[in-house]
Design a protein around this motif. Sequence first.
Motif, PDB file in Angstrom:
ATOM      1  N   GLY A 155       0.839  -1.205   0.000  1.00  0.00           N
ATOM      2  CA  GLY A 155       0.000   0.000   0.000  1.00  0.00           C
ATOM      3  C   GLY A 155       0.866   1.244   0.000  1.00  0.00           C
ATOM      4  N   HIS A 156       1.801   1.317   0.960  1.00  0.00           N
ATOM      5  CA  HIS A 156       2.816   2.394   0.917  1.00  0.00           C
ATOM      6  C   HIS A 156       3.721   2.126  -0.287  1.00  0.00           C
ATOM      7  CE1 HIS A 156       6.116   4.980   2.016  1.00  0.00           C
ATOM      8  NE2 HIS A 156       6.906   3.977   2.320  1.00  0.00           N
ATOM      9  N   THR A 157       4.171   0.896  -0.417  1.00  0.00           N
ATOM     10  CA  THR A 157       4.875   0.409  -1.604  1.00  0.00           C
ATOM     11  C   THR A 157       4.381  -1.003  -1.873  1.00  0.00           C
ATOM     12  OG1 THR A 157       6.679  -0.564  -0.323  1.00  0.00           O
ATOM     13  CG2 THR A 157       6.970   1.734  -1.047  1.00  0.00           C
ATOM     14  N   SER A 158       4.667  -1.525  -3.058  1.00  0.00           N
ATOM     15  CA  SER A 158       4.169  -2.870  -3.371  1.00  0.00           C
ATOM     16  C   SER A 158       5.022  -3.961  -2.729  1.00  0.00           C
ATOM     17  CB  SER A 158       4.088  -3.073  -4.884  1.00  0.00           C
ATOM     18  OG  SER A 158       5.262  -2.636  -5.506  1.00  0.00           O
ATOM     19  N   ASP A 159       6.214  -3.618  -2.234  1.00  0.00           N
ATOM     20  CA  ASP A 159       7.065  -4.637  -1.610  1.00  0.00           C
ATOM     21  C   ASP A 159       6.979  -4.625  -0.085  1.00  0.00           C
ATOM     22  OD1 ASP A 159       8.336  -2.166  -1.420  1.00  0.00           O
ATOM     23  OD2 ASP A 159      10.354  -3.030  -1.526  1.00  0.00           O
ATOM     24  N   ALA A 192      -3.673   3.691  -1.693  1.00  0.00           N
ATOM     25  CA  ALA A 192      -4.340   3.869  -0.399  1.00  0.00           C
ATOM     26  C   ALA A 192      -5.401   2.794  -0.152  1.00  0.00           C
ATOM     27  CB  ALA A 192      -4.968   5.256  -0.324  1.00  0.00           C
ATOM     28  N   ASP A 193      -6.047   2.348  -1.203  1.00  0.00           N
ATOM     29  CA  ASP A 193      -7.050   1.290  -1.086  1.00  0.00           C
ATOM     30  C   ASP A 193      -6.383   0.005  -0.579  1.00  0.00           C
ATOM     31  OD1 ASP A 193      -9.604   0.222  -1.377  1.00  0.00           O
ATOM     32  OD2 ASP A 193      -9.223  -0.434  -3.435  1.00  0.00           O
ATOM     33  N   VAL A 194      -5.225  -0.287  -1.134  1.00  0.00           N
ATOM     34  CA  VAL A 194      -4.468  -1.483  -0.729  1.00  0.00           C
ATOM     35  C   VAL A 194      -3.930  -1.305   0.692  1.00  0.00           C
ATOM     36  CG1 VAL A 194      -2.419  -2.860  -1.253  1.00  0.00           C
ATOM     37  CG2 VAL A 194      -3.896  -2.067  -3.110  1.00  0.00           C
ATOM     38  N   LEU A 195      -3.442  -0.106   1.006  1.00  0.00           N
ATOM     39  CA  LEU A 195      -2.924   0.128   2.365  1.00  0.00           C
ATOM     40  C   LEU A 195      -4.035  -0.024   3.401  1.00  0.00           C
ATOM     41  CD1 LEU A 195      -0.578   0.833   4.219  1.00  0.00           C
ATOM     42  CD2 LEU A 195      -1.114   3.255   3.902  1.00  0.00           C
ATOM     43  N   PHE A 196      -5.243   0.407   3.066  1.00  0.00           N
ATOM     44  CA  PHE A 196      -6.361   0.256   4.003  1.00  0.00           C
ATOM     45  C   PHE A 196      -6.528  -1.214   4.392  1.00  0.00           C
ATOM     46  CE2 PHE A 196     -10.803  -0.282   5.204  1.00  0.00           C
ATOM     47  CZ  PHE A 196     -10.991   0.776   6.095  1.00  0.00           C
ATOM     48  N   ASP A 197      -6.479  -2.095   3.392  1.00  0.00           N
ATOM     49  CA  ASP A 197      -6.604  -3.529   3.684  1.00  0.00           C
ATOM     50  C   ASP A 197      -5.436  -4.017   4.545  1.00  0.00           C
ATOM     51  OD1 ASP A 197      -9.004  -3.945   2.332  1.00  0.00           O
ATOM     52  OD2 ASP A 197      -7.986  -4.237   0.409  1.00  0.00           O
ATOM     53  N   SER A 198      -4.229  -3.558   4.229  1.00  0.00           N
ATOM     54  CA  SER A 198      -3.061  -3.986   5.016  1.00  0.00           C
ATOM     55  C   SER A 198      -3.201  -3.528   6.474  1.00  0.00           C
ATOM     56  CB  SER A 198      -1.780  -3.400   4.418  1.00  0.00           C
ATOM     57  OG  SER A 198      -1.530  -3.963   3.147  1.00  0.00           O
ATOM     58  N   LEU A 199      -3.693  -2.309   6.653  1.00  0.00           N
ATOM     59  CA  LEU A 199      -3.833  -1.785   8.015  1.00  0.00           C
ATOM     60  C   LEU A 199      -4.905  -2.557   8.782  1.00  0.00           C
ATOM     61  CD1 LEU A 199      -3.492   2.022   7.201  1.00  0.00           C
ATOM     62  CD2 LEU A 199      -1.807   0.529   8.308  1.00  0.00           C
ATOM     63  N   GLN A 200      -5.971  -2.960   8.078  1.00  0.00           N
ATOM     64  CA  GLN A 200      -6.997  -3.769   8.762  1.00  0.00           C
ATOM     65  C   GLN A 200      -6.392  -5.090   9.217  1.00  0.00           C
ATOM     66  OE1 GLN A 200      -9.751  -2.226   9.571  1.00  0.00           O
ATOM     67  NE2 GLN A 200      -9.001  -0.541   8.310  1.00  0.00           N
ATOM     68  N   ARG A 201      -5.487  -5.629   8.391  1.00  0.00           N
ATOM     69  CA  ARG A 201      -4.823  -6.889   8.749  1.00  0.00           C
ATOM     70  C   ARG A 201      -4.014  -6.698  10.037  1.00  0.00           C
ATOM     71  NH1 ARG A 201      -2.017  -7.913   3.768  1.00  0.00           N
ATOM     72  NH2 ARG A 201      -4.111  -7.917   2.924  1.00  0.00           N
ATOM     73  N   LEU A 202      -3.285  -5.608  10.117  1.00  0.00           N
ATOM     74  CA  LEU A 202      -2.470  -5.360  11.322  1.00  0.00           C
ATOM     75  C   LEU A 202      -3.355  -5.065  12.524  1.00  0.00           C
ATOM     76  CD1 LEU A 202       0.387  -3.138   9.833  1.00  0.00           C
ATOM     77  CD2 LEU A 202       0.560  -5.527  10.579  1.00  0.00           C
ATOM     78  N   LEU A 203      -4.396  -4.271  12.304  1.00  0.00           N
ATOM     79  CA  LEU A 203      -5.218  -3.839  13.440  1.00  0.00           C
ATOM     80  C   LEU A 203      -6.224  -4.899  13.871  1.00  0.00           C
ATOM     81  CD1 LEU A 203      -5.682  -0.063  12.534  1.00  0.00           C
ATOM     82  CD2 LEU A 203      -3.971  -1.163  13.996  1.00  0.00           C
ATOM     83  N   SER A 204      -6.266  -6.009  13.136  1.00  0.00           N
ATOM     84  CA  SER A 204      -7.115  -7.117  13.591  1.00  0.00           C
ATOM     85  C   SER A 204      -6.304  -8.131  14.406  1.00  0.00           C
ATOM     86  CB  SER A 204      -7.791  -7.802  12.405  1.00  0.00           C
ATOM     87  OG  SER A 204      -6.810  -8.406  11.581  1.00  0.00           O
TER      88      SER A 204
END
Length: 297
Positions: A155-159, A192-204
């Motif tokens: 999300g911030h970067t693809s890697d 940002a759409d992809v980062l949102f998903d990544s952040l949900q993963r961390l915050l879950s």
Amino acid sequence: MFRLGAKGLSKPEIQHFYDATTATLSYVVFDQPGGHAAVIDCVLGYSPVSGRTDTAPSDVVLACLHEQQLTLTWILETHAHADHLSGAQYVKAKTRGTARIAIGRGIRDVQAHFAPLYNFATDFKSDGHQFDRLFANGDVFEIGTLECEVIATPGHTSDSVSYRIGSHVFVGDSLFMPDYGTARCDFPGGDADVLFDSLQRLLSLPADTRLYMCHDYKPGGRDLRYVCTVAEQQQDNIHIKAGVSRAEFIAMRAARDATLNLPALIVPSIQVNIRAGQLPDAENNGIVYLKTPVDTF
Ligand SMILES: [Fe+2]
């Protein structure tokens, strides 16, 4: 039989190091004194004015490895950083050269984007082989008796990847401390759409999970902070606390990213970091050169 010290059961020892010039946090993570270690996001200092490198930010990491009598097995990158040069090759060279440099497999996309901008020699392959290991989501590896799981957090970067050891997670640039929010998504491959998903993963993750930052900009002049819990992020993060919708997050990021300058060291950093921290070969006069593409970034 449940055995203390069996693989995956140990609690990590964690030492943090702060490079004030780039506001970057590096970590040494180890199983026990005299045991095995990983270094996360080590820094090679660089002056864009003089072109001089400075090993001091990695020397403090090496001193810790020496003091604790640790064998370094991994040099981990959370992504190809755009704001500092990686100290990975320096740290590897200073530690018997046996540690493996690793990053997320998305580095291939980052290489494919940037290698043409720098007009790298045609023998540069955007296949990640410059690294010793490319991680995919869910990969598990060992740091001595510690078990570490890779969580892809693009999300911030693809890697971008995060590294989880028990209830301790090194989140790279996905998140910052709650009072600074989240990472920009306007670099190539950012979303940002992809980062949102990544952040949900961390915050879950469980509420008491400890999240370790890669940067702290000390907003308002407060003291350095580098770790907080999932619960704190859910309650207080100015960009992604509980209740913020995907649409709100994407709109906020687009508005904020439009105001941000490029990092001061993006041009030298990317060309070194997509080569796993390897500087270019010296030219026939023995001098190493970094490139600056004009009117390109
Ligand atoms: Fe970054």
